[in-house]
Design an enzyme around this catalytic site. Sequence first.
Site, PDB file in Angstrom:
ATOM      1  N   CYS A 107       0.834  -1.197   0.000  1.00  0.00           N
ATOM      2  CA  CYS A 107       0.000   0.000   0.000  1.00  0.00           C
ATOM      3  C   CYS A 107       0.876   1.257   0.000  1.00  0.00           C
ATOM      4  O   CYS A 107       1.847   1.344  -0.744  1.00  0.00           O
ATOM      5  CB  CYS A 107      -0.949  -0.057   1.195  1.00  0.00           C
ATOM      6  SG  CYS A 107      -2.349   1.081   1.121  1.00  0.00           S
ATOM      7  N   THR A 108       0.580   2.223   0.865  1.00  0.00           N
ATOM      8  CA  THR A 108       1.326   3.479   0.878  1.00  0.00           C
ATOM      9  C   THR A 108       2.676   3.365   1.570  1.00  0.00           C
ATOM     10  O   THR A 108       3.370   4.376   1.739  1.00  0.00           O
ATOM     11  CB  THR A 108       0.493   4.587   1.556  1.00  0.00           C
ATOM     12  OG1 THR A 108       0.025   4.120   2.822  1.00  0.00           O
ATOM     13  CG2 THR A 108      -0.689   4.972   0.685  1.00  0.00           C
TER      14      THR A 108
END
Length: 320
Positions: A107-108
């Site tokens: 993800c981030t």
Amino acid sequence: MTQRSVLVVLFDGVQSLDVTGPAEVFAGAGRVLGDRGAYRLRFASLDGAPVTSHSGLRLMADAALADAGQPDVLLVPGGDGAHHPAPGLVDWLRVNGPRAERLVSVCTGSLLLAEAGLLDGHRATTHWAACDTMADRYPAVRVEADPIFVRDGRIATSAGVTAGIDLALALVEEDHGRDAALAVARILVVFLRRPGNQAQFSAQLAAQTARREPLRELQQWITEHPDDDLCVEALARRARLSPRHFARAFHAETGTTPGRYVERVRLEHARRLLEETLDGVREVSRAAGYGTPEAMRRAFVKTLGAAPAEYRRRFRPASA
């Protein structure tokens, strides 16, 4: 087989599923393989203290990052905390990231790697909502917004949440073979891992929903009739607009062109038929609006990197 060490980085505001999803895959590999090549998992925060995920879940650390040792696999999850990281965390990644045999983000978490300069000159992805941010903030990174994960040498980045499971399964398959990865997938009730170049979201989610009702209804009609005549002229007639006005309005309200939207819808429909039915490739190509198997093959190879027959062999659940 040599046991591989996996160090998972923890920080306040982490997405708990980014941590636990890949961790369960590596732990599951240990259950499948026993002592023949399991992964040794450790969790570390900047100061060794527990962290609070953005859902409020408290996660315990085994050690401070400075004392965690050098892992084979360094895994950096994402979450709200990745947008405003502690300076010490980025500094630690800048020094220790290049030393890991594999550098992995979920993800981030890729924003943290990018902030540390570890993705410069590399292909990478992240959660779809952060792709524009990463591209704007880190121009030296070659951001790929569509895939659920991207491998570029020793660096592997994945999209949001469940994509971390897909990437972890891909690493298990690389280390221990397809049978081991499939066994882990069964344990997690994941029938088969998705290919890395599969799109992060469906055609309907990839495009914005049009504000005007005629265009919004047309979007839905396209998804329900992929085998119809979906050229711009035909769609414009259905929307009661001139072709030029229709093309401009569709792009302005959905963020994509009519042709690109139709491509996504047809590919998604064909993939679903290959995964869920016994229809032959010729029947699927007609039902999805490609007309010929060769046209569908070109679309699959271009977007998914696999011909339709190969896609079905690899990704059709055994229960289908």
